[in-house]
Design a protein around this motif. Structure first.
Motif, PDB file in Angstrom:
ATOM      1  N   PHE A   4      -4.965  53.573  61.053  1.00  0.00           N
ATOM      2  CA  PHE A   4      -5.261  52.273  60.218  1.00  0.00           C
ATOM      3  C   PHE A   4      -4.158  51.899  59.368  1.00  0.00           C
ATOM      4  O   PHE A   4      -3.916  52.972  58.554  1.00  0.00           O
ATOM      5  CB  PHE A   4      -6.454  52.192  59.725  1.00  0.00           C
ATOM      6  N   TYR A   5      -3.673  50.755  59.478  1.00  0.00           N
ATOM      7  CA  TYR A   5      -2.490  50.222  58.629  1.00  0.00           C
ATOM      8  C   TYR A   5      -2.984  49.080  57.728  1.00  0.00           C
ATOM      9  O   TYR A   5      -3.859  48.370  58.133  1.00  0.00           O
ATOM     10  CB  TYR A   5      -1.311  49.653  59.278  1.00  0.00           C
ATOM     11  N   ARG A   6      -2.396  49.155  56.391  1.00  0.00           N
ATOM     12  CA  ARG A   6      -2.618  47.826  55.712  1.00  0.00           C
ATOM     13  C   ARG A   6      -1.762  46.804  56.064  1.00  0.00           C
ATOM     14  O   ARG A   6      -0.599  46.819  55.613  1.00  0.00           O
ATOM     15  CB  ARG A   6      -2.444  48.233  54.079  1.00  0.00           C
ATOM     16  N   LEU A   7      -2.317  45.738  56.788  1.00  0.00           N
ATOM     17  CA  LEU A   7      -1.391  44.530  57.106  1.00  0.00           C
ATOM     18  C   LEU A   7      -1.787  43.241  56.379  1.00  0.00           C
ATOM     19  O   LEU A   7      -3.063  42.914  56.268  1.00  0.00           O
ATOM     20  CB  LEU A   7      -1.811  44.186  58.675  1.00  0.00           C
ATOM     21  N   VAL A   8      -0.555  42.919  55.771  1.00  0.00           N
ATOM     22  CA  VAL A   8      -1.034  41.539  55.165  1.00  0.00           C
ATOM     23  C   VAL A   8      -1.372  40.381  56.274  1.00  0.00           C
ATOM     24  O   VAL A   8      -0.684  40.400  57.220  1.00  0.00           O
ATOM     25  CB  VAL A   8       0.322  41.013  54.495  1.00  0.00           C
ATOM     26  N   VAL A   9      -2.241  39.606  56.057  1.00  0.00           N
ATOM     27  CA  VAL A   9      -2.564  38.347  56.783  1.00  0.00           C
ATOM     28  C   VAL A   9      -1.734  37.296  56.621  1.00  0.00           C
ATOM     29  O   VAL A   9      -1.587  36.699  55.608  1.00  0.00           O
ATOM     30  CB  VAL A   9      -4.034  37.969  56.630  1.00  0.00           C
ATOM     31  N   ASN A  10      -0.948  36.847  57.723  1.00  0.00           N
ATOM     32  CA  ASN A  10       0.092  35.962  57.598  1.00  0.00           C
ATOM     33  C   ASN A  10       0.115  34.844  58.651  1.00  0.00           C
ATOM     34  O   ASN A  10      -0.028  35.115  59.829  1.00  0.00           O
ATOM     35  CB  ASN A  10       1.160  36.892  57.856  1.00  0.00           C
ATOM     36  N   THR A  11      -0.363  33.474  57.919  1.00  0.00           N
ATOM     37  CA  THR A  11      -0.625  32.199  58.781  1.00  0.00           C
ATOM     38  C   THR A  11       0.607  31.862  59.295  1.00  0.00           C
ATOM     39  O   THR A  11       0.689  31.013  60.119  1.00  0.00           O
ATOM     40  CB  THR A  11      -1.256  31.337  58.049  1.00  0.00           C
ATOM     41  N   GLY A  12       1.880  32.219  58.696  1.00  0.00           N
ATOM     42  CA  GLY A  12       3.225  31.876  59.047  1.00  0.00           C
ATOM     43  C   GLY A  12       3.808  32.720  60.116  1.00  0.00           C
ATOM     44  O   GLY A  12       5.133  32.503  60.441  1.00  0.00           O
ATOM     45  N   SER A  13       3.178  33.676  60.793  1.00  0.00           N
ATOM     46  CA  SER A  13       3.792  34.387  61.885  1.00  0.00           C
ATOM     47  C   SER A  13       2.718  34.406  62.879  1.00  0.00           C
ATOM     48  O   SER A  13       1.401  34.570  62.758  1.00  0.00           O
ATOM     49  CB  SER A  13       4.243  35.656  61.297  1.00  0.00           C
ATOM     50  N   ALA A  14       3.323  34.679  64.143  1.00  0.00           N
ATOM     51  CA  ALA A  14       2.292  34.858  65.274  1.00  0.00           C
ATOM     52  C   ALA A  14       2.603  36.358  65.751  1.00  0.00           C
ATOM     53  O   ALA A  14       1.668  36.832  66.718  1.00  0.00           O
ATOM     54  CB  ALA A  14       2.567  33.912  66.425  1.00  0.00           C
ATOM     55  N   ILE A  15       3.167  37.079  65.204  1.00  0.00           N
ATOM     56  CA  ILE A  15       3.434  38.696  65.547  1.00  0.00           C
ATOM     57  C   ILE A  15       2.709  39.512  64.372  1.00  0.00           C
ATOM     58  O   ILE A  15       2.961  39.211  63.321  1.00  0.00           O
ATOM     59  CB  ILE A  15       5.218  38.758  65.461  1.00  0.00           C
ATOM     60  N   THR A  16       2.403  40.547  65.049  1.00  0.00           N
ATOM     61  CA  THR A  16       2.019  41.592  64.354  1.00  0.00           C
ATOM     62  C   THR A  16       2.719  42.692  64.387  1.00  0.00           C
ATOM     63  O   THR A  16       3.579  43.193  65.413  1.00  0.00           O
ATOM     64  CB  THR A  16       0.667  42.255  64.831  1.00  0.00           C
ATOM     65  N   TRP A  17       3.450  43.168  62.975  1.00  0.00           N
ATOM     66  CA  TRP A  17       4.598  44.253  63.142  1.00  0.00           C
ATOM     67  C   TRP A  17       3.921  45.420  61.979  1.00  0.00           C
ATOM     68  O   TRP A  17       3.163  45.149  61.139  1.00  0.00           O
ATOM     69  CB  TRP A  17       5.667  43.656  62.625  1.00  0.00           C
TER      70      TRP A  17
END
Length: 397
Positions: free
Chosen positions: A78-91
């Protein structure tokens, strides 16, 4: 930093450089508890799930950026991922101590990719792997989800990557050898596999306070219009420059005076402040009597001016959303985070440094706006909805 779990990627050599009408929706959904730049006080705390499929993990709040735990691989890390409306890619950042052993579900596509997010640029490799929402034991998994992998981040951010929830079109141009290729988003994959009944995604962030010790720091909702209040929708803007984003048209007024004429911009969870065109910013500064702090580039006002501050009115889709005076200022107890004076009162309105109509994006409604209003994206019906929350008029800053 990450949650305990299986190890992940083979080591990759990559480069990185920083550069309407009211509608109530009541369908099956997935609700994720969000937090604001946190660390775990107890990694063994149990996950709690209620009848509404809300998943909550007790976290400690240190009030900077917001992220949600997302698992990758099987078994998931499990990773801490910032929720980003300005991108469609999960990295994901390929942190050094997790790349030595690949998961059994990971596939290296060997496709070189790049992600350009306004002034930030990432380059890396595209892999596919199982994505797991919220917990290692969650039933919400997506097989063969495209995921970008970068080298370890070097600029000290307290998260491991980003969860892109922007429109699918934003993934165009990601693959260097096939720039027209796009990838389904997490929302779309959840919908097509039947995990959610509607291809919607919404979010809001709870305002930061000194005593925010509970686990309710905001929500990310897949598959429902969202909990609580009636959501009022407006159609997406047709301006080409914002078509690929959560783009809307709006006007802004202050004390019955026009600050920003009706124009196009975006809802952008990836930025902290509310950014407006330079001419609108100048009118706002004049109206509030604010001065510029040369040390941090932010407007500040006196206590007397704060008490005289009026609501900033956002005219969206025939509705008016009032940003109350308290919502227009930065949390004073967090002034050290912005390089401000300890007792200063700083405004959260910033200048895009470009006049209205010159750049195609004349405003960006960021984190501080989403602390006061719930926002939901309905790409299928080409619309965005807004609703008030219990914190819309809260006196927290």
């Amino acid at each position: 930093m990450m949650f305990p779990g299986g190890c992940l990627w083979t080591l990759l050599t990559l480069s990185i450089s920083i550069m309407g009408s009211p509608v109530e929706v009541r369908n099956s959904h997935i609700t994720l508890a969000m937090t604001t730049r946190v660390h775990f006080s107890n990694d063994t705390n149990p996950v709690q799930r209620d009848d509404a499929q809300r998943i909550t993990i007790p976290l400690e709040n240190v009030h900077t950026v917001s992220w949600v735990p997302i698992g990758v691989g099987s078994p998931p890390t499990f990773y801490r991922l910032v929720v980003n409306t300005g991108s469609a890619i999960t990295w994901i950042d390929a942190v050094a101590d997790t790349v030595s052993r690949p998961t059994g579900t990971a596939t290296n596509t060997e496709l070189q990719m790049e992600i350009i997010y306004f002034d930030t640029y990432f380059a890396g490799i595209l892999l596919t792997d199982t994505l797991c929402i919220a917990t290692p034991n969650a039933r919400y998994t997506i097989d063969e989800m495209p995921i970008g992998v970068t080298t370890p981040l070097t600029w000290g951010m307290p998260y491991d990557g980003m969860l892109g929830i922007g429109p699918q079109i934003l993934s165009r141009g990601t693959i260097l050898t096939d720039p027209d290729r796009t990838f389904p988003t997490v929302t779309e994959r959840l919908f097509t596999q039947g995990s959610i009944s509607l291809p919607l995604v919404g979010l809001f962030f709870k305002p930061s306070t000194r005593d925010i010790l509970d686990d309710d720091h905001g929500t990310l909702v897949f598959g429902d219009g969202g909990p609580g209040d009636i959501i009022r929708y407006t159609y997406l803007s047709r301006r080409p420059s914002v078509l690929s984003y959560w783009g809307i048209n709006q006007a802004i007024t202050y004390d019955d005076e026009q600050i920003l004429r009706r124009t196009a911009g975006i809802v952008d969870s990836g930025t902290t402040f509310i950014w407006i065109a330079s001419d609108a910013y100048d009118r706002y500064q004049t109206a509030t009597g604010a001065n510029l702090d040369p040390n941090n580039g932010m407007l500040y006002i006196t206590l007397e001016q704060y008490h005289a501050l009026q609501p900033l009115e956002f005219h969206i889709g025939g509705q008016i959303y009032n940003l109350c005076p308290n919502a227009q200022i930065w949390p004073r107890w967090l002034n050290d985070r912005i390089g401000g004076a300890p007792n200063g009162i700083y405004l959260v309105i910033r200048s895009l440094s470009r006049a209205t109509g010159t750049s195609g994006i004349d405003f960006r409604l960021g984190y501080v706006f989403l602390q006061r209003f719930y926002c939901v994206y309905d790409g299928r019906n080409l619309r965005i909805g807004f609703a008030t929350t219990p914190y819309t008029d809260a006196d927290t800053n």
